[in-house]
Design a protein around this motif. Structure first.
Motif, PDB file in Angstrom:
ATOM      1  N   LEU A  21      -3.380  -2.254   0.198  1.00 54.76           N
ATOM      2  CA  LEU A  21      -2.855  -3.127  -0.429  1.00 54.76           C
ATOM      3  C   LEU A  21      -3.672  -4.492  -0.776  1.00 54.76           C
ATOM      4  CD1 LEU A  21      -0.071  -3.969  -1.907  1.00 54.76           C
ATOM      5  CD2 LEU A  21       0.427  -5.441   0.073  1.00 54.76           C
ATOM      6  N   ASP A  22      -4.414  -4.182  -1.992  1.00 51.59           N
ATOM      7  CA  ASP A  22      -5.124  -5.307  -2.594  1.00 51.59           C
ATOM      8  C   ASP A  22      -4.521  -6.181  -3.571  1.00 51.59           C
ATOM      9  OD1 ASP A  22      -5.213  -3.883  -4.820  1.00 51.59           O
ATOM     10  OD2 ASP A  22      -7.225  -2.832  -4.258  1.00 51.59           O
ATOM     11  N   GLN A  23      -5.065  -7.321  -4.027  1.00 53.17           N
ATOM     12  CA  GLN A  23      -4.424  -8.365  -4.779  1.00 53.17           C
ATOM     13  C   GLN A  23      -3.976  -7.685  -6.178  1.00 53.17           C
ATOM     14  OE1 GLN A  23      -3.463 -11.522  -4.001  1.00 53.17           O
ATOM     15  NE2 GLN A  23      -2.010 -10.843  -5.712  1.00 53.17           N
ATOM     16  N   ASN A  24      -5.158  -6.364  -6.702  1.00 54.63           N
ATOM     17  CA  ASN A  24      -4.833  -5.990  -8.147  1.00 54.63           C
ATOM     18  C   ASN A  24      -3.744  -5.030  -8.103  1.00 54.63           C
ATOM     19  OD1 ASN A  24      -5.404  -5.370 -10.473  1.00 54.63           O
ATOM     20  ND2 ASN A  24      -6.834  -3.538 -10.043  1.00 54.63           N
ATOM     21  N   THR A  25      -3.630  -4.441  -6.834  1.00 56.60           N
ATOM     22  CA  THR A  25      -2.205  -3.471  -6.545  1.00 56.60           C
ATOM     23  C   THR A  25      -1.056  -4.383  -6.512  1.00 56.60           C
ATOM     24  OG1 THR A  25      -3.592  -1.985  -5.680  1.00 56.60           O
ATOM     25  CG2 THR A  25      -1.208  -1.610  -5.056  1.00 56.60           C
ATOM     26  N   ALA A  26      -1.136  -5.385  -5.833  1.00 55.84           N
ATOM     27  CA  ALA A  26       0.145  -6.190  -5.713  1.00 55.84           C
ATOM     28  C   ALA A  26       0.483  -6.936  -6.998  1.00 55.84           C
ATOM     29  CB  ALA A  26      -0.313  -7.431  -4.588  1.00 55.84           C
ATOM     30  N   ASP A  27      -0.457  -7.393  -7.951  1.00 61.58           N
ATOM     31  CA  ASP A  27      -0.328  -7.757  -9.102  1.00 61.58           C
ATOM     32  C   ASP A  27       0.637  -6.879 -10.220  1.00 61.58           C
ATOM     33  OD1 ASP A  27      -1.345 -10.296  -8.503  1.00 61.58           O
ATOM     34  OD2 ASP A  27      -3.314 -10.062  -9.446  1.00 61.58           O
ATOM     35  N   LEU A  28      -0.122  -5.801 -10.014  1.00 65.48           N
ATOM     36  CA  LEU A  28       0.717  -4.788 -11.091  1.00 65.48           C
ATOM     37  C   LEU A  28       2.030  -4.339 -10.297  1.00 65.48           C
ATOM     38  CD1 LEU A  28      -2.078  -2.368 -12.090  1.00 65.48           C
ATOM     39  CD2 LEU A  28      -0.792  -3.903 -13.478  1.00 65.48           C
ATOM     40  N   LEU A  29       2.173  -4.175  -9.023  1.00 64.98           N
ATOM     41  CA  LEU A  29       3.525  -4.173  -8.407  1.00 64.98           C
ATOM     42  C   LEU A  29       4.625  -5.175  -8.606  1.00 64.98           C
ATOM     43  CD1 LEU A  29       4.927  -2.555  -6.421  1.00 64.98           C
ATOM     44  CD2 LEU A  29       4.248  -3.630  -4.494  1.00 64.98           C
ATOM     45  N   TYR A  73      15.299  -8.131  -6.247  1.00 66.21           N
ATOM     46  CA  TYR A  73      15.503  -9.362  -7.179  1.00 66.21           C
ATOM     47  C   TYR A  73      15.153 -10.680  -6.422  1.00 66.21           C
ATOM     48  CZ  TYR A  73      18.240  -7.267 -10.976  1.00 66.21           C
ATOM     49  OH  TYR A  73      18.607  -6.780 -12.071  1.00 66.21           O
ATOM     50  N   TYR A  74      15.086 -10.509  -5.115  1.00 63.22           N
ATOM     51  CA  TYR A  74      14.900 -11.910  -4.360  1.00 63.22           C
ATOM     52  C   TYR A  74      13.691 -12.048  -3.674  1.00 63.22           C
ATOM     53  CZ  TYR A  74      19.996 -11.887  -4.942  1.00 63.22           C
ATOM     54  OH  TYR A  74      21.124 -11.539  -5.595  1.00 63.22           O
ATOM     55  N   THR A  75      12.905 -11.098  -3.937  1.00 65.25           N
ATOM     56  CA  THR A  75      11.608 -11.095  -3.215  1.00 65.25           C
ATOM     57  C   THR A  75      10.695 -12.185  -3.522  1.00 65.25           C
ATOM     58  OG1 THR A  75       9.688  -9.553  -1.913  1.00 65.25           O
ATOM     59  CG2 THR A  75      10.331  -9.327  -4.351  1.00 65.25           C
ATOM     60  N   ALA A  76       9.453 -12.547  -2.713  1.00 69.77           N
ATOM     61  CA  ALA A  76       8.545 -13.591  -3.056  1.00 69.77           C
ATOM     62  C   ALA A  76       7.310 -12.628  -3.660  1.00 69.77           C
ATOM     63  CB  ALA A  76       8.283 -14.450  -2.080  1.00 69.77           C
ATOM     64  N   PRO A  77       6.308 -13.676  -4.536  1.00 73.73           N
ATOM     65  CA  PRO A  77       5.323 -13.078  -4.817  1.00 73.73           C
ATOM     66  C   PRO A  77       4.393 -12.547  -3.986  1.00 73.73           C
ATOM     67  CG  PRO A  77       5.893 -15.173  -6.003  1.00 73.73           C
ATOM     68  CD  PRO A  77       6.735 -15.047  -4.989  1.00 73.73           C
ATOM     69  N   ILE A  78       3.428 -11.849  -4.009  1.00 72.64           N
ATOM     70  CA  ILE A  78       2.502 -11.501  -3.203  1.00 72.64           C
ATOM     71  C   ILE A  78       1.022 -12.102  -3.488  1.00 72.64           C
ATOM     72  CG2 ILE A  78       1.038  -9.489  -2.038  1.00 72.64           C
ATOM     73  CD1 ILE A  78       3.398  -7.503  -3.071  1.00 72.64           C
ATOM     74  N   GLN A  79       0.614 -12.936  -2.248  1.00 74.90           N
ATOM     75  CA  GLN A  79      -0.532 -13.556  -2.360  1.00 74.90           C
ATOM     76  C   GLN A  79      -1.354 -13.321  -1.244  1.00 74.90           C
ATOM     77  OE1 GLN A  79       1.027 -17.680  -2.905  1.00 74.90           O
ATOM     78  NE2 GLN A  79       1.502 -17.227  -5.058  1.00 74.90           N
ATOM     79  N   LEU A  80      -2.499 -12.693  -1.382  1.00 74.00           N
ATOM     80  CA  LEU A  80      -3.179 -12.125  -0.477  1.00 74.00           C
ATOM     81  C   LEU A  80      -4.387 -12.933  -0.178  1.00 74.00           C
ATOM     82  CD1 LEU A  80      -2.996  -8.297  -1.198  1.00 74.00           C
ATOM     83  CD2 LEU A  80      -1.490  -9.528   0.441  1.00 74.00           C
ATOM     84  N   GLU A  81      -5.146 -12.989   1.064  1.00 75.02           N
ATOM     85  CA  GLU A  81      -6.206 -13.628   1.359  1.00 75.02           C
ATOM     86  C   GLU A  81      -7.237 -12.420   1.598  1.00 75.02           C
ATOM     87  OE1 GLU A  81      -5.875 -16.438   4.363  1.00 75.02           O
ATOM     88  OE2 GLU A  81      -4.539 -17.885   3.149  1.00 75.02           O
ATOM     89  N   GLU A  82      -6.845 -11.045   2.005  1.00 80.33           N
ATOM     90  CA  GLU A  82      -7.491 -10.186   2.345  1.00 80.33           C
ATOM     91  C   GLU A  82      -6.707  -8.900   2.052  1.00 80.33           C
ATOM     92  OE1 GLU A  82      -8.593 -10.294   6.377  1.00 80.33           O
ATOM     93  OE2 GLU A  82      -6.547 -10.154   7.076  1.00 80.33           O
ATOM     94  N   THR A  83      -7.309  -7.921   1.861  1.00 83.97           N
ATOM     95  CA  THR A  83      -6.693  -6.545   1.538  1.00 83.97           C
ATOM     96  C   THR A  83      -5.994  -6.022   2.885  1.00 83.97           C
ATOM     97  OG1 THR A  83      -8.375  -5.867  -0.111  1.00 83.97           O
ATOM     98  CG2 THR A  83      -7.158  -4.177   0.975  1.00 83.97           C
ATOM     99  N   LEU A  84      -4.742  -5.562   2.673  1.00 81.14           N
ATOM    100  CA  LEU A  84      -3.858  -5.263   4.067  1.00 81.14           C
ATOM    101  C   LEU A  84      -4.015  -3.649   4.059  1.00 81.14           C
ATOM    102  CD1 LEU A  84      -0.819  -7.684   3.354  1.00 81.14           C
ATOM    103  CD2 LEU A  84      -2.818  -7.767   4.911  1.00 81.14           C
ATOM    104  N   VAL A  85      -4.077  -3.207   5.274  1.00 79.69           N
ATOM    105  CA  VAL A  85      -4.217  -1.748   5.472  1.00 79.69           C
ATOM    106  C   VAL A  85      -3.324  -1.460   6.495  1.00 79.69           C
ATOM    107  CG1 VAL A  85      -6.661  -1.744   4.965  1.00 79.69           C
ATOM    108  CG2 VAL A  85      -5.932  -2.434   7.282  1.00 79.69           C
ATOM    109  N   VAL A  86      -3.312  -0.008   7.030  1.00 81.67           N
ATOM    110  CA  VAL A  86      -2.283   0.475   8.162  1.00 81.67           C
ATOM    111  C   VAL A  86      -2.723  -0.302   9.478  1.00 81.67           C
ATOM    112  CG1 VAL A  86      -1.896   2.648   9.475  1.00 81.67           C
ATOM    113  CG2 VAL A  86      -2.221   2.646   6.951  1.00 81.67           C
TER     114      VAL A  86
END
Length: 490
Positions: free
Chosen positions: A457-465, A393-406
């Motif tokens: 974790l790319d921006q499209n995945t983050a947006d749907l999440l 409930y309290y998490t912040a929006p995900i705003q990426l400058e690049e795709t995140l990986v392992v």
């Protein structure tokens, strides 16, 4: 240069309106903050003789020559052109700024027109109550079903810039004017969220903000029926709508009542009085009001019999002013449990004072106290049953400058981990380190959403999440606070 008497009066009597024929009107409306507050409630006229007597009395207390001299020196010597109106309005704003009160504001004609518009059935904007706290425009609460709520704005978010224009140096009303706009237009807010290192950008599409303020439903628990009434603000029709819904719930035979004022920024004081009079009996006050000299007045209802069922009140950090009156009054008078988290902490009352030319001053004139005489100003109302919502409930929006990986580490990964866990995916850490378990959870989420299965974790995945999380919250999934409020009834 001679200064007209009317100009000097405007400079000095900033809380009254200079009218034609030597009269002024004190037009009072008890309000909360910007967005929902303000309504004219009376019009008291003074005679010309009384007005002149007031001016004379003030002249003895105020250094009128100094004000006139400053006005004259600026007009005669300042290098750039400045109008009488600009100087007068600047003087009024300056006096209000000297009060160091975030709830006292000058509203020019345009702002006052917008202010009055918000008393209608709807207005256009993003739908958020704001206040000036420590010099920053701060979200008190987003309005239910508004663009602000849908985008994920939260209480205590600080608005730093609007469409890349900083709000530094602007007063609250000037900032609000930049945030508001026509339905369908976009606005980008730069937000500083407590506990988040980097600023966040929110792109919102302005919309018509309806002012329906009362929502009712029922829920069963252990064979008993709980009524739930959510109040999103206290506007002119809220009390009438509340009573209508309460009557309907009582006809359905409720065994207890939950009043939900989470995210409710307040509103009109008489409205909350009308509601409290249906619960607090006449042998005890439902609240107290104190003036600047600490003279107190207690307020009573005419109610003979209390309700035959228990009541709980839901609050959170977005519950302010009238919401806090409701919560602490019911707690101290009928023993209602208060469930949730500590409230905002606004214990003052404002009045809109008409200046006669279409402009007004919103001025703090009173402070309210609980039935037992306690102040919650800048402290808030503490819940008797403290319950937090799930972490997502309290998490912040995900705003990426690049795709995140392992093997990456980032705050955005921590936000994604919290969201994935909230949606039921297996997560073994929420510290922002992208491990293999996180990769597997991202991949499973991508499969479920018909996205390419990369585990990255790319921006499209983050947006749907984020969309899935917002929908889950708006559907009251895992509403631990509401569950606790219902359980406290029985």
């Amino acid at each position: 240069m001679q200064i007209k008497k009317g100009i000097l009066a405007l400079l000095i009597i900033f809380s009254f309106a200079i009218g034609g024929f030597g009269t002024y009107a004190v037009i009072s409306g008890l309000t909360n903050d910007l967005t929902e507050g303000g309504v004219e409630q009376g019009n008291q006229q003074l005679t010309e003789e009384e007005y002149e007597e007031l001016l004379a009395g003030l002249s003895e207390q105020v250094d009128m020559p100094k004000i006139a001299q400053a006005f004259s020196l600026i007009q005669e010597n300042y290098i750039n052109e400045v109008t009488d109106t600009e100087l007068i309005e600047g003087a009024v704003r300056g006096m209000l700024e000297t009060l160091n009160d975030p709830y006292s504001e000058y509203m020019d004609q345009e702002t006052m027109a917008q202010f009055n518009e918000q008393l209608e059935s709807s207005f256009e904007g993003i739908g958020a109550e704001v206040s000036m706290i420590d010099g920053r425009v701060t979200i008190v609460a987003p309005i239910k079903d508004s663009p602000a709520e849908k985008a994920g704005l939260r209480p205590n978010d600080q608005v730093l810039a609007v469409d890349d224009e900083t709000l530094d140096g602007l007063d609250l009303l000037e900032a609000v004017a930049k945030i508001r706009g026509e339905k369908g237009s976009e606005v980008t807010l730069e937000i500083q969220r407590p506990g988040v290192n980097n600023t966040l950008d929110f792109i919102l599409t302005r919309d018509t903000i309806p002012l329906e303020t009362v929502y009712a439903e029922t829920a069963e628990h252990n064979g008993q029926l709980a009524g739930i009434i959510k109040l999103t603000s206290f506007s002119e029709q809220t009390a009438n709508r509340f009573i209508e819904e309460l009557d309907q719930l009582e006809e359905e035979g409720i065994d207890g009542l939950v009043i939900d004022v989470r995210g409710n920024p307040g509103g009109l004081l008489p409205v909350i009085e009308d509601i409290l009079k249906h619960f607090v009996t006449s042998d005890q006050p439902y609240m107290q009001i104190a003036d600047g000299n600490d003279n107190k007045e207690r307020y009573f209802s005419n109610l003979d019999q209390p309700k035959p069922y228990p009541v709980t009140v839901l609050i959170d950090e977005g519950s302010a002013s009238a919401s806090e009156i409701l919560a602490i009054s019911l707690q101290e008078t009928i023993g209602a449990e208060i469930v949730g988290q500590n409230s905002f902490g606004k214990g003052t009352v404002q009045s809109t004072l008409n200046m006669g030319d279409g402009s007004s001053i919103k001025l703090t004139i009173l402070k309210w106290l609980s039935p037992e005489g306690n102040s919650i100003h800048e402290v808030g109302v503490a819940p008797t049953i403290e319950v937090a919502q799930p972490d997502y409930y309290y998490t912040a929006p995900i705003q990426l400058e690049e795709t995140l990986v392992v093997d990456n580490s980032d705050d955005n990964i921590a936000f994604a981990q919290t969201m994935l866990k909230g949606l039921g995916y297996e997560i073994d850490r929420e510290d922002g380190y992208f491990n293999e378990v996180t990769e597997q959870a991202v991949a499973r989420f991508q499969i479920d959403q018909d996205l390419p299965e990369t585990g990255e974790l790319d921006q499209n995945t983050a947006d749907l999440l984020q969309l899935q999380i917002v929908e889950r919250i708006r559907a009251n999934e895992d509403d631990l606070q509401e569950q606790a409020a219902i359980e406290a009834l029985f």
